[in-house]
Write an enzyme that holds these catalytic residues in place. Structure first.
Site, PDB file in Angstrom:
ATOM      1  N   TYR A   1       8.609  18.653   8.925  1.00  0.00           N
ATOM      2  CA  TYR A   1       9.580  17.577   9.194  1.00  0.00           C
ATOM      3  C   TYR A   1      11.112  17.911   9.234  1.00  0.00           C
ATOM      4  CZ  TYR A   1       5.409  15.134   7.669  1.00  0.00           C
ATOM      5  OH  TYR A   1       4.070  14.758   7.301  1.00  0.00           O
TER       6      TYR A   1
ATOM      7  N   CYS B   1       3.970  35.436   5.847  1.00  0.00           N
ATOM      8  CA  CYS B   1       4.300  36.239   6.590  1.00  0.00           C
ATOM      9  C   CYS B   1       4.350  35.452   7.967  1.00  0.00           C
ATOM     10  CB  CYS B   1       3.275  37.520   6.917  1.00  0.00           C
ATOM     11  SG  CYS B   1       3.564  38.459   7.950  1.00  0.00           S
ATOM     12  N   GLU B   2       5.512  34.798   8.087  1.00  0.00           N
ATOM     13  CA  GLU B   2       5.905  33.831   9.333  1.00  0.00           C
ATOM     14  C   GLU B   2       7.344  33.759   9.186  1.00  0.00           C
ATOM     15  OE1 GLU B   2       2.927  31.054  10.477  1.00  0.00           O
ATOM     16  OE2 GLU B   2       4.559  29.786  11.476  1.00  0.00           O
TER      17      GLU B   2
ATOM     18  N   GLU C   1       0.936  -1.267   0.087  1.00  0.00           N
ATOM     19  CA  GLU C   1      -0.079   0.020   0.086  1.00  0.00           C
ATOM     20  C   GLU C   1       0.893   1.223   0.147  1.00  0.00           C
ATOM     21  OE1 GLU C   1      -3.994   0.497   2.772  1.00  0.00           O
ATOM     22  OE2 GLU C   1      -2.146   0.753   3.720  1.00  0.00           O
ATOM     23  N   PRO C   2       1.681   1.670  -1.001  1.00  0.00           N
ATOM     24  CA  PRO C   2       2.578   2.747  -0.948  1.00  0.00           C
ATOM     25  C   PRO C   2       2.225   3.888  -1.600  1.00  0.00           C
ATOM     26  CG  PRO C   2       3.161   1.213  -2.819  1.00  0.00           C
ATOM     27  CD  PRO C   2       1.848   0.504  -2.150  1.00  0.00           C
ATOM     28  N   GLY C   3       2.469   4.782  -0.925  1.00  0.00           N
ATOM     29  CA  GLY C   3       2.061   6.300  -1.750  1.00  0.00           C
ATOM     30  C   GLY C   3       3.277   6.866  -2.195  1.00  0.00           C
ATOM     31  N   ARG C   4       4.219   7.143  -1.361  1.00  0.00           N
ATOM     32  CA  ARG C   4       5.394   7.914  -1.763  1.00  0.00           C
ATOM     33  C   ARG C   4       6.277   7.105  -2.837  1.00  0.00           C
ATOM     34  NH1 ARG C   4       7.828  10.783   2.537  1.00  0.00           N
ATOM     35  NH2 ARG C   4       6.622   9.433   3.438  1.00  0.00           N
TER      36      ARG C   4
ATOM     37  N   TYR D   1       2.986  13.765  -0.970  1.00  0.00           N
ATOM     38  CA  TYR D   1       2.854  14.612   0.082  1.00  0.00           C
ATOM     39  C   TYR D   1       3.439  16.178  -0.347  1.00  0.00           C
ATOM     40  CZ  TYR D   1       2.311   9.923   2.358  1.00  0.00           C
ATOM     41  OH  TYR D   1       1.824   8.984   2.569  1.00  0.00           O
TER      42      TYR D   1
END
Ligand code: LLP
Length: 417
Positions: free
Chosen positions: A306, A337-338, A263-266, A373
């Site tokens: 991360y 603005c951060e 069940e991979p995503g990446r 992601y």
């Protein structure tokens, strides 16, 4: 440093230049060939189920279906996307994985007869009460986990995921005659071989201990990709062999073949994607140089959340060649603005300077390996609309999501009088 086209042979120069001519502002680009190549590497698994949370654009999902991939959905939104993309509830094409479920979601699952991978006992109670006999998997927390970051570790006592004591699920399953078809374990994203062997053993132990005849086991996702040029790509052959051994023991126990799912995503989409941004300012701040681009962490969150590393390269606006011996040391920031809107930082938020060739305002700065992601984690912070997505297939770029408009963003509030 090499420029973008010298660095990656994955994208055709003319195709990218054509896109840059047509679109302004940051853009996500995906390369179909890479997705196909990655799918091919997992062909030994009986079923590949795409974790769409990594890249949930409906056109990518449609493409996955065409390539014979099944789909995982973790919310009512993802479930709807899967159905819209053409996935059918039959043959478990869609599996809904979650630890909780609200009424609306439960309703949609029952109406569409969607197989559920339950991560909690209460989910089984809910399903059983309203849909006795429903097809289910159980997601087991193997009591340990592993991830590229604590936030992506999904097993053990510090993870909210999965069922800790799966034997407690059995009486609930029996009470409602739920149809248990599979066991699922996913210990986190960025799994190494030591943990992999452990999870395979845990799957065998649980399957034999629970002793409920099943049709499937799922290895979950978590296969890592080489984000750094020094990262060693995972050996999918080893990955398969470990899981296949586990499957064979379980098949032998139940005296029939158990299907092996992954069940991979990446792994399927990560390397297929890039984020193209533009340099708007190169600013001296004390002893430091900040390079400011037009994408912020609302667009691309991984480096901020991360401290994730993504390779960076440059496409010079004026076609000049980049000097290989002249560098600047710079911090890459966005427009938000951060102060934390910085793409070069470690996981504790310490700003990092990276080496770039002599860049100019107007040059393009490209983040590599953003297919997973990237876009799917974007937000509207600072009231910034979502940016476009483009899929390149057979060298032809096709827009698969247009830019969101500010009007669309405000509509949700303005329609309330
Ligand atoms: N299956 C389950 C049940 C999952 O929870 C996940 C990811 C996957 C499969 C797919 O994992 P993958 O193969 O993509 O590693 N936002 C983080 C990743 C969070 C993953 C959450 N669950 C990141 O950007 O690294």
């Amino acid at each position: 440093m090499k420029n973008f086209f010298e660095k990656t042979k994955l994208f055709n120069k003319n195709t990218i230049l054509k896109i840059l001519k047509e679109y302004s502002g940051p853009i996500w680009i995906y390369q179909d060939d890479i997705i196909k190549k990655k799918i091919h590497q997992l062909k030994k698994f009986d079923i590949i189920r795409f974790a769409q949370k990594s890249c949930s654009n409906i056109h990518i999902l449609k493409r996955m279906r065409k390539l014979n991939i099944k789909i995982d959905a973790v919310s009512i939104g993802e479930l709807t996307r899967a159905l819209v993309a053409g996935f059918k509830p039959e043959n478990d094409e869609i599996v809904f994985t979650s630890d909780i479920m609200n009424k609306e979601t439960l309703q949609k699952i029952i109406t569409n007869k969607i197989t559920v991978n339950a991560g909690s006992l209460n989910m089984l109670e809910q399903l059983g009460k309203y849909s006795p006999g429903h097809r289910i998997w159980i997601r087991i927390n193997p009591k340990f986990g592993h991830g590229h970051n604590q936030k992506t570790n999904t097993g053990g006592e510090n993870s909210k995921h999965g069922i800790w004591n799966p034997e407690l699920a059995i009486p609930i399953i029996k009470k409602y005659k739920l149809n248990l078809i599979g066991l699922h374990m996913h210990i986190g994203s960025g799994v190494d071989y030591i943990h992999l062997k452990k999870v395979c053993d845990a799957m065998v132990n649980q399957a034999l201990y629970l002793n409920q005849d099943i049709q499937y086991i799922s290895a979950g996702g978590g296969l890592s990709i080489p984000y750094k040029t020094t990262d060693i790509p995972i050996n999918t052959e080893n990955y398969f062999t470990l899981w296949n051994n586990a499957r064979n023991i379980i098949s032998k126990h139940f005296k029939h073949k158990i299907q092996l799912e992954i069940e991979p995503g990446r792994f399927l989409v990560g390397e297929s994607g890039i984020l193209i941004t533009k340099i708007h300012e190169i600013k001296k701040v004390g002893q430091k140089i900040f390079t400011l681009i037009d994408a912020g962490f609302n667009d691309f969150m991984r480096p901020v959340l991360y401290g994730s590393y993504h390779d960076i390269s440059i496409i010079p606006i004026d076609n000049r060649s980049l000097h290989t011996n002249k560098y600047i040391k710079t911090i890459i920031g966005g427009p938000l603005c951060e102060s934390g809107d910085v793409f070069t930082q470690d996981e504790n938020g310490k700003l990092l300077e990276i080496r770039l060739p002599e860049i100019k305002i107007g040059d393009y700065l490209i983040f590599h390996n953003t297919g997973a992601y990237g876009s799917s984690m974007s937000s509207n912070y600072n009231s910034r609309p979502l940016i476009p997505e483009i899929l390149i297939k057979n060298n032809i770029p096709k827009i698969i999501r247009r830019r969101q408009t500010i009007e669309e963003l405000l509509k949700l509030e303005l329609e309330i009088k």
